[in-house]
Design a protein around this motif. Structure first.
Motif, PDB file in Angstrom:
ATOM      1  N   HIS A 116       1.010  -1.313  -0.029  1.00  0.00           N
ATOM      2  CA  HIS A 116       0.039  -0.036  -0.107  1.00  0.00           C
ATOM      3  C   HIS A 116       0.967   1.297  -0.148  1.00  0.00           C
ATOM      4  O   HIS A 116       2.104   1.411   0.461  1.00  0.00           O
ATOM      5  N   THR A 117       0.297   2.421  -0.558  1.00  0.00           N
ATOM      6  CA  THR A 117       0.861   3.786  -0.615  1.00  0.00           C
ATOM      7  C   THR A 117       0.457   4.803  -0.201  1.00  0.00           C
ATOM      8  O   THR A 117      -0.944   4.379   0.585  1.00  0.00           O
ATOM      9  N   ALA A 127       7.215   6.111  -5.601  1.00  0.00           N
ATOM     10  CA  ALA A 127       8.591   6.045  -5.854  1.00  0.00           C
ATOM     11  C   ALA A 127       9.366   5.527  -4.695  1.00  0.00           C
ATOM     12  O   ALA A 127      10.459   4.875  -4.721  1.00  0.00           O
ATOM     13  N   GLU A 128       8.823   5.686  -3.313  1.00  0.00           N
ATOM     14  CA  GLU A 128       9.466   5.079  -2.025  1.00  0.00           C
ATOM     15  C   GLU A 128       9.463   3.599  -2.228  1.00  0.00           C
ATOM     16  O   GLU A 128      10.578   2.977  -1.916  1.00  0.00           O
ATOM     17  N   MET A 129       8.269   3.195  -2.466  1.00  0.00           N
ATOM     18  CA  MET A 129       8.222   1.795  -2.272  1.00  0.00           C
ATOM     19  C   MET A 129       9.035   1.176  -3.449  1.00  0.00           C
ATOM     20  O   MET A 129       9.787   0.052  -3.396  1.00  0.00           O
ATOM     21  N   ALA A 130       8.988   1.713  -4.661  1.00  0.00           N
ATOM     22  CA  ALA A 130      10.092   1.080  -5.958  1.00  0.00           C
ATOM     23  C   ALA A 130      11.495   1.322  -5.301  1.00  0.00           C
ATOM     24  O   ALA A 130      12.017   0.286  -5.687  1.00  0.00           O
ATOM     25  N   GLU A 167       1.187   8.220 -12.375  1.00  0.00           N
ATOM     26  CA  GLU A 167       2.271   8.169 -11.615  1.00  0.00           C
ATOM     27  C   GLU A 167       3.170   6.918 -11.374  1.00  0.00           C
ATOM     28  O   GLU A 167       4.367   7.209 -11.674  1.00  0.00           O
ATOM     29  N   ILE A 168       2.491   5.875 -11.898  1.00  0.00           N
ATOM     30  CA  ILE A 168       3.298   4.393 -11.841  1.00  0.00           C
ATOM     31  C   ILE A 168       4.230   4.720 -13.182  1.00  0.00           C
ATOM     32  O   ILE A 168       5.347   4.005 -13.055  1.00  0.00           O
ATOM     33  N   HIS A 307       4.585   0.520   4.783  1.00  0.00           N
ATOM     34  CA  HIS A 307       5.971   1.384   5.106  1.00  0.00           C
ATOM     35  C   HIS A 307       7.000   0.737   4.104  1.00  0.00           C
ATOM     36  O   HIS A 307       6.978  -0.551   4.092  1.00  0.00           O
ATOM     37  N   PRO A 308       7.769   1.399   3.567  1.00  0.00           N
ATOM     38  CA  PRO A 308       8.744   0.983   2.845  1.00  0.00           C
ATOM     39  C   PRO A 308       9.657  -0.364   3.223  1.00  0.00           C
ATOM     40  O   PRO A 308       9.820  -1.338   2.804  1.00  0.00           O
TER      41      PRO A 308
END
Ligand SMILES: [Zn+2]
Length: 359
Positions: A116-117, A127-130, A167-168, A307-308
């Motif tokens: 989840h983001t 972007a942070e998860m990526a 965004e993705i 969370h990342p």
């Protein structure tokens, strides 16, 4: 003979028992620590043996650290059997130790299929998860924010899903420009009602790379729910059934069903059932995974990270699948991206064919 020090799972139960009869605030702190025990990377006994600090552990403050130290130094009697609501949870410490001996198993992992983001109830951006996934050298991740029906978790509607898609796309372009080998997949954790129906327009769902469907309501009913699972699996818009039982450690037992029948139906439809790797969920759990293996159903691993840093929860799912002896070719996260996409395409083709033959 010296008593064995309590394991982290034993400590979780001691914390859960200690929560009973405490003040509201203290009770909550104990329960939180009990759930957190499953994500501590090392056993408390080992940390104390090397004179490390327990305060670095999630959910542990000075008061609970003292309790844990006392229990390790002077092990209290343990319950002969855990209540069902606390059974069949792996600890991160055990999962890590197991996987350290089976590095070729972990190396097969190519991605994470639930996270989840900030678009819904997560704390990281796409972007942070990526970024976190790149650090783990993943080939792909699926961004599975909640859909609009789950208001409490900030579920998103069709227009927001399209906006997120742009965004993705930008994130994927930025990754490719830097030479990264990661693809961010457009996905959704679609909320299913107890009849197995989703809450989003089918056309928007078929524009996504992959779709997860999960139940978030009527999770405390006691009677057999086989019907709702079969209906959910037959929902043409979803490919993966998320956290099937809906259980949470020491909070909710989860739903009952004729599991061999549910998994057989999933296998017949070629759909996947998930191991939600979140430490206090671990859903499917080991004993159901063994049934899933016998029925030959595909398995999806998703951390349900909010969370990342929580991408590390995948360790629990990898360990559970390994313990249950799930064949590697049944785990969809072990598929190269091209094959994963082909599987989704084949399921969509099947459901389209069914639609035309019915009309
Ligand atoms: Zn969910």
């Amino acid at each position: 003979m010296a008593k064995q020090p309590p394991t982290n799972a034993d400590l979780a139960d001691l914390l859960a028992q200690e929560a009973e009869g405490q003040s509201r605030i203290l009770g909550r702190a104990y329960r939180r620590a009990a759930r957190s025990a499953f994500l501590w990377p090392e056993t408390v006994a080992d940390i104390l043996a090397r004179r490390g600090s327990l305060l670095e552990l999630h959910g542990v403050g000075p008061f609970i650290a003292r309790k844990l130290t006392d229990w390790v130094n002077k092990p209290p009697p343990l319950r002969a059997q855990l209540p069902p609501i606390q059974r069949d949870f792996l600890t991160m410490a055990d999962a890590r130790a197991l996987l350290a001996k089976k590095t070729d198993w972990t190396k097969r992992l190519r991605g994470d299929l639930q996270m989840h983001t900030v678009w819904s109830d997560g704390s990281g951006t796409v972007a942070e998860m990526a970024e976190a996934a790149l650090e783990r050298a993943y080939e792909y991740i699926a961004i599975t924010d909640h859909s609009k029906g789950l208001k409490i978790a900030g579920g998103i509607n069709e227009a927001q899903v399209r906006q997120q898609g742009r965004e993705i796309e930008r994130a994927n372009k930025a990754i490719a420009k830097k030479g990264g080998g990661l693809t961010v997949l457009r996905s959704l954790e679609m909320n299913l009602n107890p009849r197995g129906e989703g809450d989003m327009a089918a056309a928007d769902l078929s524009a996504l790379d992959i779709v997860l469907g999960s139940f978030h309501s009527a999770l405390r009913v006691k009677d057999d729910q086989t019907k709702r699972y079969v209906a959910a699996l037959r929902n043409p818009s979803i490919q993966i059934l998320g956290h099937p039982r809906g259980r949470i450690y020491n909070y909710r037992l989860g739903l009952k069903a004729d599991w061999p029948r549910v998994f057989a139906e999933a296998a017949k439809l070629d759909k996947a059932v998930e191991v939600d790797c979140y430490p206090d969920r671990q859903d499917l759990n080991l004993s159901l995974l063994k049934i899933a293996r016998r029925e030959g159903v595909r398995i999806s691993l998703g951390t349900d990270a909010h969370h990342p840093w929580q991408l590390e929860f995948i360790t629990l799912g990898l360990a559970a699948a390994l313990k249950a002896k799930i064949p590697a070719e049944r785990i969809i996260n072990f598929l190269p991206l091209g094959e994963l996409k082909m599987w989704v395409a084949s399921l969509r083709q099947r459901s389209n064919k069914r639609k035309t033959s019915e009309s």
